[in-house]
Scaffold this active site. Structure first.
Site, PDB file in Angstrom:
ATOM      1  N   LYS A  17      28.087 -73.876 -30.988  1.00 59.00           N
ATOM      2  CA  LYS A  17      26.983 -74.988 -31.136  1.00 59.00           C
ATOM      3  C   LYS A  17      25.649 -74.714 -31.013  1.00 59.00           C
ATOM      4  O   LYS A  17      25.452 -74.165 -30.869  1.00 59.00           O
ATOM      5  CB  LYS A  17      27.525 -76.333 -30.262  1.00 59.00           C
ATOM      6  CG  LYS A  17      27.270 -77.503 -30.884  1.00 59.00           C
ATOM      7  CD  LYS A  17      28.197 -78.816 -29.715  1.00 59.00           C
ATOM      8  CE  LYS A  17      27.810 -79.896 -30.339  1.00 59.00           C
ATOM      9  NZ  LYS A  17      27.471 -81.169 -29.455  1.00 59.00           N
TER      10      LYS A  17
ATOM     11  N   SER B 270      30.382 -85.385 -32.107  1.00 58.16           N
ATOM     12  CA  SER B 270      29.109 -84.018 -32.711  1.00 58.16           C
ATOM     13  C   SER B 270      29.987 -82.839 -32.967  1.00 58.16           C
ATOM     14  O   SER B 270      28.888 -81.890 -32.996  1.00 58.16           O
ATOM     15  CB  SER B 270      28.177 -84.337 -31.757  1.00 58.16           C
ATOM     16  OG  SER B 270      28.143 -83.411 -30.181  1.00 58.16           O
TER      17      SER B 270
ATOM     18  N   SER C 246      32.026 -85.581 -27.373  1.00 65.43           N
ATOM     19  CA  SER C 246      31.791 -85.062 -28.683  1.00 65.43           C
ATOM     20  C   SER C 246      32.190 -83.254 -28.555  1.00 65.43           C
ATOM     21  O   SER C 246      32.516 -82.774 -29.861  1.00 65.43           O
ATOM     22  CB  SER C 246      30.221 -84.374 -28.349  1.00 65.43           C
ATOM     23  OG  SER C 246      29.453 -85.763 -29.291  1.00 65.43           O
TER      24      SER C 246
HETATM   25  N1  GLN Z   1      29.624 -89.946 -30.226  1.00 63.57           N
HETATM   26  C1  GLN Z   1      29.025 -90.146 -29.204  1.00 63.57           C
HETATM   27  C2  GLN Z   1      27.619 -90.515 -29.066  1.00 63.57           C
HETATM   28  O1  GLN Z   1      27.392 -90.266 -31.002  1.00 63.57           O
HETATM   29  C3  GLN Z   1      28.995 -88.839 -27.974  1.00 63.57           C
HETATM   30  C4  GLN Z   1      28.358 -87.855 -28.541  1.00 63.57           C
HETATM   31  C5  GLN Z   1      28.200 -86.838 -27.638  1.00 63.57           C
HETATM   32  O2  GLN Z   1      29.162 -86.963 -26.479  1.00 63.57           O
HETATM   33  N2  GLN Z   1      27.322 -86.020 -27.768  1.00 63.57           N
HETATM   34  O3  GLN Z   1      26.634 -91.127 -29.138  1.00 63.57           O
END
Ligand code: GLN
Length: 484
Positions: A78, A153, A177
């Protein structure tokens, strides 16, 4: 079988038997990416030469007599984890062109194990989002249906693994994410316990929640990859001195016999797709029939976890992202006139909408006069959420729950930020509590999209989680593959 279809354990076995070289395997992955990533957009960049050089190096180590569970296995990364000499953009305009001068601890560990860092995957900007649509640098599509989002994400990592454009990948999970995109793309995704994996060299979003974890094709693959990432690191002060058990051993001879599984009542709330509810119930029934003790449990503060998360995560993000000021990293606005406009214009032009929204929320909840009412209060409620889990884990080895309230949604279908945040409703509580959790594919929706179930265990009880997940995976049988 095509080499790019392999997972970690199968690829490592062929490498170990010298039936295939790391160079051949890496070339196969590169070929697949060239053929298909025009459709999926899983990768932001792929240093083919660098990956092949690392693969040849792994082959040389093997020729010199070395063997190892990851030696020569390509892993996609990532784009917020530092790999020396590679870009690390966090999918943000503000870091476009930035090249890492050092390796994150997880990168260093992969390299020591002889894994090949192969390609940088797309993500929501600074890991804020649930669909990958917040990336400032590219669009990623779900390999099962290109009109749908891959989740986020870590959407690029999930699309890469789910679409067989990677053998395995690393993601990060702050509130879901890893688990949510893994469920959307039909792969296994593990969020380790908070403090299990070093965060050194991983661009910080919310430091009390962030964890790096594996995204793979099987439960055993994840156990193996996680094993290589763990272990004390003096550069991350939030890691307790816990021993690292053999996670992979917990996945061998998988049987639900003797396992105590809890199904949390609060995770079946109104608005959850009936297909998801059905698939979790089916998984619970299958495990019970095969000998697990399944009981209903209650996590009464579940409803508050989202509110806690959306105070704490933006608060920490607002502090962490203050380092992007146009002076030290990446983008600098050409329109700056003095130091004040250098900061403000760089940040106004460099950050996207969602990142700005989080920074504004975060500075608000931390501001004097509001700190106690929001941030202080959220920390107290966080303790209540954690205690719910502690009570449940006094009775059961693992919780079995949905990962998301719905399967993947269409690109551009969810435009309202609050609506988007709701897709994390079942992943956020484990993050807030710091326990370990993972998602495992459990079948396809009527629309042909993957569905996942979540296994959650106590902090530093990954062995129990892997045992339960492996037992379920064996009962489930093989999953279909998407056609790209
Ligand atoms: N979707 C969640 C957010 O927008 C979690 C994101 C994540 O785990 N990095 O914060």
């Amino acid at each position: 079988m095509n080499l790019w279809e392999l997972g970690v354990v199968d690829a490592a076995e062929l490498l170990s038997k010298r039936e295939v070289s790391s160079e051949e395997l890496t070339k196969a992955v590169i070929g697949r990416v060239r053929d298909c990533d025009g459709k999926t957009g899983a990768y932001l960049t792929f240093d083919e030469e660098g990956a092949l050089a690392a693969a040849r190096d792994a082959d040389a180590r093997r020729a010199a007599g070395e063997d190892g569970p990851l030696l020569g296995v390509p892993v996609a990364i990532k784009d917020l984890i530092n790999v020396k000499g590679q870009p690390c953009t966090c999918a943000s305009k503000i870091l476009k062109g930035y090249v890492s001068p050092y390796d994150a601890t997880v990168t260093e560990r992969l390299k020591t194990a002889g894994a090949v860092c192969a390609g940088r995957t797309n993500m929501d900007e600074f890991a804020m989002g649930s669909s990958c649509e917040n990336s400032a640098l590219g669009e990623t599509r779900n390999p099962w249906n290109l009109e749908f989002v891959p989740g986020g994400s870590s959407g690029g990592s999930a699309a890469a693994v789910g679409g067989d454009l990677a053998i395995a990948a690393l993601g990060t999970d702050t509130g879901g994410s890893i688990r949510q995109p893994a469920a959307f793309c039909g792969c296994v995704g593990v969020k380790p316990s908070y403090g299990r994996v070093s965060r050194f060299g991983v661009t910080a979003f919310a430091s009390s929640l962030d964890q790096v974890g594996p995204m793979t094709k099987t439960v055993r693959d994840s156990a193996r990859l996680l094993g290589a990432l763990c272990g004390a690191d003096g550069r991350d002060g939030t890691m307790p001195p816990e021993p690292v058990p053999d996670f992979e051993a917990a996945t061998s001879n998988p049987s639900p016999k003797g396992l105590k599984i809890g199904v949390p009542r609060e995770y079946f709330m109104e608005g959850t797709s009936p297909e998801i509810v059905e698939s979790v119930k089916k998984a619970a029934d299958e495990m019970a029939r095969a000998g697990a003790e399944v009981e209903e449990v209650s996590l009464p503060h579940t409803d508050y976890a989202m509110a806690v998360y959306y105070v704490i995560a933006p608060a920490e993000a607002s502090a962490n992202l203050s380092r992007f000021d146009g002076v030290r990293y990446g983008y600098r606005s050409p329109r700056s006139e003095d130091v004040f406009t250098l900061y403000t214009r760089t940040r106004a032009e460099g950050f996207g909408q969602e990142v700005k929204r989080r920074i504004i929320m975060g500075t608000y909840v931390l501001s004097s006069g509001h700190y106690d009412a929001y941030y202080g209060r959220a920390q107290k409620v966080r303790t209540l959420v954690r205690r719910d889990f502690e009570k449940a884990f006094a009775k059961v080895d693992a919780l079995l729950a949905p990962v998301t309230p719905s399967p993947a949604f269409k690109l551009k279908a969810v435009l309202e930020p609050l609506q988007m945040h709701l897709s994390d409703i079942f992943t956020v509580p484990a993050s807030v509590a710091g326990v370990c959790a993972m998602s495992v594919p459990c079948g396809l929706s009527a629309g042909g999209l993957p569905l996942g179930v979540q296994f959650i265990s106590a902090a530093f009880a990954e062995e129990k989680m892997f045992r339960a997940a492996a037992a379920y995976e064996a009962l489930r049988g093989p999953m279909p593959k998407p056609r790209l």
